[in-house]
Design a protein around this motif. Structure first.
Motif, PDB file in Angstrom:
ATOM      1  N   ILE B  22       0.922  -1.152  -0.031  1.00 17.48           N
ATOM      2  CA  ILE B  22       0.460  -0.074   0.266  1.00 17.48           C
ATOM      3  C   ILE B  22       1.189   0.509  -0.174  1.00 17.48           C
ATOM      4  O   ILE B  22       0.693   1.603  -0.907  1.00 17.48           O
ATOM      5  N   GLU B  23       1.997   1.162   0.704  1.00 16.84           N
ATOM      6  CA  GLU B  23       2.779   2.021   0.632  1.00 16.84           C
ATOM      7  C   GLU B  23       3.507   3.136  -0.479  1.00 16.84           C
ATOM      8  O   GLU B  23       3.740   3.484  -0.808  1.00 16.84           O
ATOM      9  N   GLU B  24       3.788   1.280  -1.573  1.00 16.70           N
ATOM     10  CA  GLU B  24       4.272   1.973  -1.992  1.00 16.70           C
ATOM     11  C   GLU B  24       3.357   2.575  -2.853  1.00 16.70           C
ATOM     12  O   GLU B  24       4.011   2.950  -3.974  1.00 16.70           O
ATOM     13  N   ALA B  25       2.747   1.118  -3.310  1.00 22.65           N
ATOM     14  CA  ALA B  25       1.020   2.138  -4.334  1.00 22.65           C
ATOM     15  C   ALA B  25       0.558   3.606  -3.834  1.00 22.65           C
ATOM     16  O   ALA B  25       0.664   3.820  -5.141  1.00 22.65           O
ATOM     17  N   LYS B  26       0.910   4.602  -2.692  1.00 25.24           N
ATOM     18  CA  LYS B  26       1.120   5.308  -2.272  1.00 25.24           C
ATOM     19  C   LYS B  26       1.648   6.686  -3.100  1.00 25.24           C
ATOM     20  O   LYS B  26       1.275   7.309  -3.635  1.00 25.24           O
ATOM     21  N   GLU B  27       3.488   6.007  -2.882  1.00 25.72           N
ATOM     22  CA  GLU B  27       4.139   6.834  -4.019  1.00 25.72           C
ATOM     23  C   GLU B  27       4.063   6.170  -4.988  1.00 25.72           C
ATOM     24  O   GLU B  27       4.366   7.988  -6.021  1.00 25.72           O
ATOM     25  N   MET B 107     -16.948 -15.374   4.070  1.00 25.94           N
ATOM     26  CA  MET B 107     -15.999 -15.166   3.271  1.00 25.94           C
ATOM     27  C   MET B 107     -15.586 -13.834   2.304  1.00 25.94           C
ATOM     28  O   MET B 107     -16.725 -13.659   1.132  1.00 25.94           O
ATOM     29  N   ILE B 108     -15.052 -12.449   2.735  1.00 30.46           N
ATOM     30  CA  ILE B 108     -16.441 -11.484   1.722  1.00 30.46           C
ATOM     31  C   ILE B 108     -15.196 -11.180   0.996  1.00 30.46           C
ATOM     32  O   ILE B 108     -13.904 -10.901   1.651  1.00 30.46           O
ATOM     33  N   ILE B 109     -15.341 -10.883  -0.073  1.00 34.17           N
ATOM     34  CA  ILE B 109     -13.848 -10.270  -1.195  1.00 34.17           C
ATOM     35  C   ILE B 109     -14.478  -9.451  -1.713  1.00 34.17           C
ATOM     36  O   ILE B 109     -15.390  -8.382  -2.600  1.00 34.17           O
ATOM     37  N   VAL B 110     -13.583  -8.274  -1.425  1.00 36.15           N
ATOM     38  CA  VAL B 110     -13.272  -6.811  -1.938  1.00 36.15           C
ATOM     39  C   VAL B 110     -12.667  -6.481  -3.253  1.00 36.15           C
ATOM     40  O   VAL B 110     -11.676  -6.392  -2.629  1.00 36.15           O
ATOM     41  N   TYR B 111     -13.207  -5.917  -3.572  1.00 33.78           N
ATOM     42  CA  TYR B 111     -12.673  -5.481  -5.381  1.00 33.78           C
ATOM     43  C   TYR B 111     -13.099  -3.970  -4.886  1.00 33.78           C
ATOM     44  O   TYR B 111     -14.324  -3.726  -5.703  1.00 33.78           O
ATOM     45  N   GLU B 112     -11.667  -3.335  -5.170  1.00 31.82           N
ATOM     46  CA  GLU B 112     -11.932  -2.066  -4.817  1.00 31.82           C
ATOM     47  C   GLU B 112     -11.181  -1.564  -6.258  1.00 31.82           C
ATOM     48  O   GLU B 112      -9.731  -1.657  -7.076  1.00 31.82           O
ATOM     49  N   PRO B 113     -11.471  -0.797  -7.381  1.00 38.22           N
ATOM     50  CA  PRO B 113     -11.202  -0.967  -8.435  1.00 38.22           C
ATOM     51  C   PRO B 113      -9.810   0.714  -8.669  1.00 38.22           C
ATOM     52  O   PRO B 113      -8.661   0.939  -9.569  1.00 38.22           O
ATOM     53  N   SER B 114      -9.913   1.502  -7.573  1.00 37.24           N
ATOM     54  CA  SER B 114      -9.273   1.979  -7.535  1.00 37.24           C
ATOM     55  C   SER B 114      -8.558   3.040  -6.055  1.00 37.24           C
ATOM     56  O   SER B 114      -8.952   2.578  -5.037  1.00 37.24           O
ATOM     57  N   PHE B 115      -7.401   2.627  -6.530  1.00 34.29           N
ATOM     58  CA  PHE B 115      -6.237   2.525  -5.160  1.00 34.29           C
ATOM     59  C   PHE B 115      -6.930   4.144  -4.581  1.00 34.29           C
ATOM     60  O   PHE B 115      -6.443   4.011  -3.368  1.00 34.29           O
ATOM     61  N   GLN B 116      -7.146   5.389  -5.220  1.00 35.64           N
ATOM     62  CA  GLN B 116      -7.465   5.937  -4.283  1.00 35.64           C
ATOM     63  C   GLN B 116      -8.326   5.968  -3.341  1.00 35.64           C
ATOM     64  O   GLN B 116      -8.131   6.493  -2.201  1.00 35.64           O
ATOM     65  N   ILE B 117      -9.074   5.219  -3.293  1.00 40.22           N
ATOM     66  CA  ILE B 117     -11.089   5.671  -3.053  1.00 40.22           C
ATOM     67  C   ILE B 117     -10.390   4.070  -2.308  1.00 40.22           C
ATOM     68  O   ILE B 117     -10.607   4.790  -0.536  1.00 40.22           O
ATOM     69  N   PHE B 118      -9.223   3.677  -2.012  1.00 38.67           N
ATOM     70  CA  PHE B 118      -8.897   2.562  -0.691  1.00 38.67           C
ATOM     71  C   PHE B 118      -8.467   3.426   0.239  1.00 38.67           C
ATOM     72  O   PHE B 118      -8.546   3.037   1.295  1.00 38.67           O
ATOM     73  N   GLN B 119      -7.606   4.111  -0.371  1.00 39.85           N
ATOM     74  CA  GLN B 119      -6.578   5.247   0.482  1.00 39.85           C
ATOM     75  C   GLN B 119      -7.338   5.761   1.494  1.00 39.85           C
ATOM     76  O   GLN B 119      -7.414   6.032   2.725  1.00 39.85           O
TER      77      GLN B 119
END
Lengths: 111, 634
Positions: B22-27, B107-119
């Motif tokens: 997550i930190e890597e993606a943030k950068e 068992m919940i599988i959450v798919y978030e297509p936007s890293f910004q929204i996830f952040q």
């Protein structure tokens, strides 16, 4: 007009229920088809204070209904289904309900 | 500690390294949208997203909660461990309601297509309690290792035939508007996995009995057979492979194949044998996977000597007719594995893809050929015909294809096809893509002059493909003659003995299944009493566990289990069903256990008789063995 309001209420209510319970999220097209009826209702409501509502409250209601209409219009142009559902289910329907419930109450009284 | 920091801690506890990713993606990730905060009429912070020239709300401004509450109501009863797929965290109410309103562990599988929204989500919503309550997998586009192909594998592991009825899914409102490609891919992945599971189930239902019967009839051919992995030792790796399928376009360029003979490794599917031989073309090998293939499809002079690559469960009628070299590969069968791996552990695999042509294609790739040419691989009803003329009939009749699926054509703009052919078409596209990722030089030429367009292939006429690729002379039959059967004399002797022990093994299985049934009956008796004797209950459960292990440990169990497809799936679905009390649960367990073991014992008895009659190998003793036998008798 009463029949028209009732019919509009039933149509928009069905769209809102489909959105909530059947995950039929594509509400743009069905609402698009109801735009003339929605406009007719809004104009009818804004035209005059037909039910002798307190003037200040009536003005607030007029303003709020215009906001609802604006949200419907924005939602249609942006294809924003969330905003459209919100404006319909928690805005327009509340107004329509006022008259539908009033009619139902009058019918009950007549009985 | 901030909410974000707490969340990272919770995530990395369950998924090591996720905090780093997550930190890597943030950068590293560039912003692709703008998140705009607003306050709803009831005072909650809600967001809308601006992506390119469109602005969409992710929560309602008048009522933020009701849509999520109603969604949960509409889900009905959720079973323990049921998989729930949710796309989109922009409106966290959906996940919140799901997590908080459901007491059973999901068992919940959450798919978030936007890293910004996830952040944004991680910065505002504390999730550590949610993660304690349920198994939650966050799949975020842009995070390393969370590519689409990997996600399909994940979905495939979770969405099994037995879990499909319990699964639920939701694309959060407006996600299909803001992320149309991702939403479509997500739906397609789930649809593909579901279709595959259903197809596999239906195929198993259709072929389960015939497959086991074929296996028991064909297993003897392993004793003198070959492994596909041996082909890599003798087939030169600088010639192309040709897959000749039996699609309607084969008639257009079949004659051209003569020019490829002796310059490529030509594998024909079983149905293409007759038209090829009619043109005087003898393929180097033919392939068969179908358990019900009628022998009339290959019965033609010269056919039975052609080397054959086949599944052990394919038609025993054809297998018995065939006299040439037989090549096998591992298919996940326990008894087959025992024989294939007797001498060495290299058993070789072929990815089936569902059809005989896809299997042949995979074989050519797996033995290391640099280029594969596809011929007659229409995967569509070109000219409204299902197969080439000269296969099932001299002239195939035209079908009414007006309600068929239309797909992009190889030559024509669009061609009609059906669901299973479409599945093979998708399989080819994906398989070639993966193969080319592993080996950049691997090429596939689609020389089917018609049919559906296959992704990642070069479209060419067969004439041009042969001119371009078939340059080196090669005698495939000479190459194959260099091979020895996969089993040496000693291993072969062992294999014969092993096969001849099947009736005894089935008998042992029958006895153990009957014992397990008696134990389940005992369990039922315990659970039918008013007050359950916990000590006795536990003791019987332990004995059942041991007995079931013995049943499952018998090599023949897989065959019995394979014939009881429905029963197996019922048992698999059981793991998602919980009763309120131990007593009720025990009763239900006993009821199903009795039924299952009763049938397993019956099947084992039936197969025991069958193997005694048809599977056991009655070989004439050698001279030396005869002498030994006489000496012993004396």
């Amino acid at each position: 007009m009463e029949e028209k309001i009732k019919s509009l209420f039933q149509s928009v209510n069905l769209i809102a229920m489909d959105y909530l319970f059947r995950q039929k999220q594509n509400n743009i097209k069905p609402i698009q088809e109801l735009i003339p009826q929605i406009q007719e209702f809004v104009l009818w409501f804004l035209e005059e204070n037909r039910f002798g509502i307190e003037e200040e409250l009536y003005r607030d209601m007029q303003n709020y209904l215009l906001q609802v209409l604006e949200d419907i219009s924005t939602a249609m142009s942006q294809e924003d289904r969330v905003l459209l559902h919100d404006a319909i289910a928690y805005g327009l329907i509340d107004y329509l309900k006022l008259f539908v419930e009033l009619q139902e109450a009058e019918t009950d009284d007549n009985l | 500690m901030t909410i974000y920091e707490e969340n990272l801690k919770a995530l990395s506890a369950d998924y090591p390294q996720m905090d780093r990713l997550i930190e890597e993606a943030k950068e590293n990730l560039e912003p692709e949208l703008e998140i705009i905060e607003e306050t709803s009429y009831d005072g909650e912070t809600i967001i809308k997203v601006q992506k390119e020239d469109r602005i969409c709300y992710l929560n309602g401004k008048r009522n933020t909660k009701e849509p999520a509450e109603k969604w949960i109501e509409s889900l009905g009863t959720l079973e323990t461990n049921a998989p729930v797929f949710l796309m989109g965290l922009g409106n966290p109410s959906y996940l919140k309601e799901l997590v908080e309103q459901t007491e059973k562990r999901l068992m919940i599988i959450v798919y978030e297509p936007s890293f910004q929204i996830f952040q944004y989500f991680l910065e505002h919503i504390p999730i550590h309690r949610w993660m304690e309550k349920h198994l939650i997998v966050f799949w975020v586009k842009g995070l390393k290792g969370m590519e689409d192909a990997v996600m399909k594998n994940l979905i495939g592991r979770i969405l099994r035939f037995e879990t499909i009825p319990f699964s639920r899914r939701l694309i959060s409102p407006n996600y299909d508007i803001l992320f149309p490609e991702e939403a479509l891919a997500f739906i397609k992945m789930m649809r593909d996995v579901t279709n595959n599971e259903l197809t596999q189930y239906n195929t198993q239902m259709l072929f389960s009995t015939v497959a086991v019967q074929n296996l028991l009839d064909n297993i003897k051919y392993l004793c003198d057979g070959y492994k596909t992995v041996q082909l890599a030792q003798v087939i030169p790796d600088d010639i192309p492979g040709i897959v000749v399928a039996a699609g309607p376009s084969l008639n257009k360029n079949i004659k051209e194949l003569k020019k490829a003979k002796g310059k490529a490794f030509i594998i024909a599917v079983d149905t293409a044998i007759k038209p090829l031989l009619a043109e005087g073309i003898i393929p180097d090998m033919f392939a068969m996977v179908d358990g019900r293939k009628p022998v009339m499809l290959v019965k033609k002079e010269g056919a039975k000597e052609i080397p054959l690559v086949a599944t052990i469960t394919s038609s025993s009628e054809v297998m018995n007719y065939h006299t040439g070299m037989k090549f096998f590969y591992n298919e996940g069968s326990v008894i087959m594995d025992r024989i294939l791996m007797k001498q060495d552990f290299h058993y070789g695999t072929v990815d089936t893809g569902g059809s005989v042509a896809t299997s042949a294609f995979s074989l050519l790739y797996k033995i290391g050929l640099p280029c594969v040419i596809l011929v007659g691989q229409d995967l569509a009803y070109t000219g409204n015909k299902s197969h080439a003329d000269g296969t099932f009939n001299d002239v195939m009749k035209e079908e009414d294809t007006k309600n068929y699926i239309m797909v992009e054509g190889n030559i024509e703009k669009e061609v009609p096809t059906i669901a299973n052919l479409k599945m093979y078409l998708d399989w080819y596209g994906n398989y070639i893509e993966s193969a080319q990722k592993a080996d950049k030089n691997f090429r596939v030429i689609n020389a089917t002059e018609g049919g559906a367009k296959i992704r990642n292939t070069e479209v060419m006429t067969l004439h041009d493909a042969i001119e371009q690729e078939c340059k080196r002379e090669v005698n495939i039959q000479e190459c194959l003659q260099k091979l020895s059967p996969m089993l040496n004399e000693e291993s072969r002797k062992w294999a014969v003995e092993y096969i001849n022990s099947f009736p005894d093994k089935f008998l042992a299985l029958e006895k153990e299944a009957k014992r397990a049934k008696r134990l389940y009956q005992k369990l039922a008796t315990i659970c039918n009493k008013k007050n359950i004797d916990v000590k006795e209950y536990k003791s019987v459960l332990k004995k059942i566990e041991k007995s079931v292990k013995k049943v499952e440990g018998n090599d023949m169990y897989q065959l019995v289990n394979d014939t009881m497809v429905n029963a197996r799936y019922i048992l698999l679905r059981e793991q998602f069903h919980y009763e309120n009390t131990v007593q009720k649960e025990g009763k239900e367990l006993a009821r199903k256990g009795i039924l299952y073991m009763e049938n397993a014992a019956k099947m084992a008895a039936l197969f025991g008789e069958y193997t005694r009659e048809y599977t056991c190998i009655k070989e004439t003793p050698t001279e030396e063995e005869n002498i030994n036998l006489e000496e012993t008798t004396c």
